[in-house]
Write a protein that holds these residues in place. Structure first.
Motif, mmCIF file in Angstrom:
data_model
loop_
_atom_site.group_PDB
_atom_site.id
_atom_site.type_symbol
_atom_site.label_atom_id
_atom_site.label_comp_id
_atom_site.label_asym_id
_atom_site.label_seq_id
_atom_site.Cartn_x
_atom_site.Cartn_y
_atom_site.Cartn_z
ATOM 1 N N THR A 1 41.413 35.407 45.593
ATOM 2 C CA THR A 1 41.833 36.812 45.649
ATOM 3 C C THR A 1 42.808 37.171 44.526
ATOM 4 O OG1 THR A 1 43.774 36.420 47.056
ATOM 5 C CG2 THR A 1 41.645 36.774 48.175
ATOM 6 N N THR B 1 41.466 41.202 47.495
ATOM 7 C CA THR B 1 41.528 41.220 46.029
ATOM 8 C C THR B 1 41.926 42.599 45.520
ATOM 9 O OG1 THR B 1 39.851 39.486 45.869
ATOM 10 C CG2 THR B 1 40.190 40.859 43.921
ATOM 11 N N GLU B 2 41.334 43.634 46.105
ATOM 12 C CA GLU B 2 41.659 45.012 45.698
ATOM 13 C C GLU B 2 43.128 45.323 45.967
ATOM 14 O OE1 GLU B 2 40.379 49.624 46.821
ATOM 15 O OE2 GLU B 2 39.317 47.926 47.716
ATOM 16 N N MET B 3 43.613 44.945 47.159
ATOM 17 C CA MET B 3 45.005 45.214 47.510
ATOM 18 C C MET B 3 45.956 44.452 46.584
ATOM 19 S SD MET B 3 44.967 47.378 49.985
ATOM 20 C CE MET B 3 43.562 48.046 49.101
ATOM 21 N N ARG C 1 49.672 45.170 39.764
ATOM 22 C CA ARG C 1 49.810 46.188 38.711
ATOM 23 C C ARG C 1 51.207 46.801 38.727
ATOM 24 N NH1 ARG C 1 44.228 47.533 39.589
ATOM 25 N NH2 ARG C 1 44.789 48.959 41.280
ATOM 26 N N ALA D 1 37.063 40.565 49.219
ATOM 27 C CA ALA D 1 36.999 41.736 48.343
ATOM 28 C C ALA D 1 38.140 42.707 48.650
ATOM 29 C CB ALA D 1 35.650 42.435 48.500
ATOM 30 N N TYR D 2 38.397 42.930 49.927
ATOM 31 C CA TYR D 2 39.473 43.837 50.346
ATOM 32 C C TYR D 2 40.830 43.314 49.883
ATOM 33 C CZ TYR D 2 42.654 46.255 53.561
ATOM 34 O OH TYR D 2 43.683 46.981 54.106
ATOM 35 N N GLN E 1 45.459 43.327 43.557
ATOM 36 C CA GLN E 1 45.457 43.882 42.203
ATOM 37 C C GLN E 1 46.366 45.099 42.112
ATOM 38 O OE1 GLN E 1 41.291 44.578 41.461
ATOM 39 N NE2 GLN E 1 40.934 42.504 40.675
ATOM 40 N N GLU E 2 46.359 45.934 43.153
ATOM 41 C CA GLU E 2 47.203 47.128 43.157
ATOM 42 C C GLU E 2 48.687 46.750 43.140
ATOM 43 O OE1 GLU E 2 48.434 51.071 43.180
ATOM 44 O OE2 GLU E 2 46.476 50.194 42.734
#
Length: 237
Positions: free
Chosen positions: A145, A115-117, A123, A112-113, A119-120
């Motif tokens: 991820t 994946t969040e990084m 972007r 989860a961590y 995505q940022e």
């Protein structure tokens, strides 16, 4: 041809040992590219004991090949990467104060961590790579991820190969086959050298890029930087 990205952390270490600007990190990066390397890698750490955060900013206008910034995605590092907008960010799970990288990500526990990084960074149009051990479940976790690539952590291979055990390549071959099937690009790094790089390259299907620093700079003390860069390029053909 597999691309060669030269990690210049050791140049920064040598500079910092005496203060001042000798050797000139920016000139070395410029020359390494002129000698034929297809990328420059840096790995800034929180204590800035080699690469400084300002070095990362200064290199933005110097690196005209591929710019790769490695590190643990903590707040300062994330801000730096988003400011510099390198071609690639490689996420490495370094502990604060670690001498060097010693393990890849557990992409299952930290999915989860990561994946969040990722995505940022995506972007912001930055290609992402995750530093991983050659374990099939970890490779599958990396794909989930959303990462673009993995970087295989090659210390175990390099050590066993130096002892005369070529079978140490087997888990890396299996990991690469799976990564190719999952659509993940493959990078590799850590303790790769002139002694083992050709064997590694010949056996890893779809190897896109290697990041080499410590061994390459040490070899250059005897053989010269221009010569060593081109020796690697020949072995990576």
């Amino acid at each position: 041809m597999t691309k060669l990205s030269v990690n210049i952390n050791k140049i920064a270490t040598l500079r910092n040992a005496r203060g001042g600007n000798v050797p000139d990190l920016l000139k070395v990066a410029t020359d390494i590219q002129r000698f034929g390397a297809q990328g420059i890698t840096i790995h800034p750490r929180p204590d800035e004991r080699h690469i400084r955060y300002q070095d990362a900013r200064d290199l933005k206008t110097i690196v005209h090949t591929e710019y790769n910034i490695e590190g643990n995605p903590q707040h300062n590092f994330i801000d730096l990467v988003l400011e510099c907008r390198p071609d690639q960010v490689t996420l490495v799970p370094d502990a604060i104060g670690a001498l060097t990288s010693s393990a890849g990500w557990d992409t299952i526990q930290h999915q989860a961590y990561l994946t969040e990084m990722i995505q940022e960074f995506k972007r912001n149009q930055i290609r992402t790579s995750i530093f991983v051990d050659p374990q099939l479940a970890i490779i599958e976790g990396a794909q989930k991820t959303g990462a673009d690539r993995i970087e295989l952590y090659t210390e175990a291979f390099a050590y066993q190969y130096s002892l005369g055990n070529p079978k140490a390549i087997t888990p890396y071959v299996q990991a690469a086959i799976l990564a190719n099937e999952l659509g993940l690009g493959i990078n590799a790094g850590h303790d790769l050298s002139l002694d083992n790089i050709a064997f590694f390259k010949q056996n890893i299907p779809g190897l896109l890029e290697v990041s080499i620093g410590h061994a390459l700079i040490a070899e250059a003390l005897y053989l010269g930087l221009d010569n060593v860069v081109n020796m690697y390029l020949q072995k990576l053909k």
